[in-house]
Design an enzyme around this catalytic site. Structure first.
Site, PDB file in Angstrom:
ATOM      1  N   LYS A 163     -10.173   0.534  -1.588  1.00  0.00           N
ATOM      2  CA  LYS A 163      -9.983   0.152  -0.191  1.00  0.00           C
ATOM      3  C   LYS A 163     -10.298   1.360   0.688  1.00  0.00           C
ATOM      4  O   LYS A 163      -9.786   2.456   0.463  1.00  0.00           O
ATOM      5  CB  LYS A 163      -8.550  -0.309   0.064  1.00  0.00           C
ATOM      6  CG  LYS A 163      -8.259  -0.613   1.550  1.00  0.00           C
ATOM      7  CD  LYS A 163      -6.844  -1.150   1.752  1.00  0.00           C
ATOM      8  CE  LYS A 163      -6.494  -1.294   3.227  1.00  0.00           C
ATOM      9  NZ  LYS A 163      -5.135  -1.852   3.439  1.00  0.00           N
ATOM     10  N   LYS A 187      -6.912   3.665  -2.439  1.00  0.00           N
ATOM     11  CA  LYS A 187      -7.203   3.576  -1.008  1.00  0.00           C
ATOM     12  C   LYS A 187      -7.373   4.974  -0.439  1.00  0.00           C
ATOM     13  O   LYS A 187      -6.631   5.887  -0.797  1.00  0.00           O
ATOM     14  CB  LYS A 187      -6.062   2.820  -0.324  1.00  0.00           C
ATOM     15  CG  LYS A 187      -6.144   2.720   1.193  1.00  0.00           C
ATOM     16  CD  LYS A 187      -4.956   1.926   1.742  1.00  0.00           C
ATOM     17  CE  LYS A 187      -4.848   1.999   3.249  1.00  0.00           C
ATOM     18  NZ  LYS A 187      -3.678   1.271   3.777  1.00  0.00           N
ATOM     19  N   ASP A 214       0.865  -1.183   0.000  1.00  0.00           N
ATOM     20  CA  ASP A 214       0.000   0.000   0.000  1.00  0.00           C
ATOM     21  C   ASP A 214       0.900   1.231   0.000  1.00  0.00           C
ATOM     22  O   ASP A 214       1.510   1.564   1.016  1.00  0.00           O
ATOM     23  CB  ASP A 214      -0.895   0.022   1.245  1.00  0.00           C
ATOM     24  CG  ASP A 214      -1.968  -1.057   1.234  1.00  0.00           C
ATOM     25  OD1 ASP A 214      -1.849  -2.015   0.439  1.00  0.00           O
ATOM     26  OD2 ASP A 214      -2.923  -0.938   2.033  1.00  0.00           O
TER      27      ASP A 214
END
Length: 217
Positions: free
Chosen positions: A180, A151, A89
């Site tokens: 996300k 995200k 990430d």
């Protein structure tokens, strides 16, 4: 999809110890979460603890400010994967996004995606600092660069995930990548709201609490 497989069971605080990581991995194994999300220095430990389980290992790149240089993010990615990370990430360079230097944002994400070499990449755009127009552009750059997810948040900024941001992000990326939601998701109501808005992964440190609430419904 099983509710547990939405969850990246997360501990990213600076004070996380061996016992904290061990507890996180035990909980993730018990509930069959999608992954544990840990800082890069804990990837090899998590890899050892989760060997033989169905839980993936996620780590963070350029975390939490996104202000590392591009080559550092690339090295951090390759090192994390060598240590056993299954997913990364990455935080975008938020200053470059605020300056609308979208070519830089794109090239940086692309460099991390290429360094990941097939390992799943989620791109943290840190929505709390961006206008809606900037959120849209950041998501477009991530999709164009070949990221697997966009995200919302690091959880270390001035705000976390909102239903409105998840909807906007999903509308922007469509089927090009997934969304996300992370930051401030602490109960079943928030968990369900994010999924309904289009999130296909939830990053939170309250995964066990959410599962217990779901199991008691």
């Amino acid at each position: 999809m099983e509710n547990s497989k939405y969850i990246d069971h997360t501990i990213l605080k600076a004070t996380a110890t061996y016992d904290d990581i061990s507890k996180l991995c035990n909980e993730a194994t018990h509930y069959h979460f999608a992954s544990v999300c840990v800082n890069p220095s804990n990837v090899s430990l998590a890899h050892k603890l989760l060997d033989g389980t169905d839980v993936l290992i996620c780590t963070v790149i350029g975390f939490p400010l996104g202000a590392n240089t591009m080559d550092v993010k690339v090295y951090e990615t390759t090192k994390a994967i060598a240590d056993g990370a299954d997913e990364v990430d990455m935080v975008i360079n938020i200053g470059q996004a605020k300056a609308h230097n979208w070519d830089y944002v794109y090239e940086e994400i692309k460099a991390v995606v290429e360094a990941a070499n097939g390992v799943l990449v989620k791109v943290i755009i840190e929505t709390c600092y961006l206008s809606d127009e900037e959120k849209v552009m950041a998501c477009k750059m991530a999709a164009k660069a070949g990221a697997d997810f966009v995200k919302t948040s690091t959880g270390f900024g001035s705000g976390g995930a909102t239903v409105e941001d998840v909807r906007l992000m999903k509308k922007t990326v469509g089927d090009a990548c997934k969304v996300k939601a992370s930051g401030g998701i602490r109960d079943v109501a928030a968990f369900k709201a994010m999924i309904e808005a289009g999130a296909e992964r939830i990053g939170c440190s309250c995964g066990t609490k959410i599962m217990e609430e779901l199991n008691n419904e």
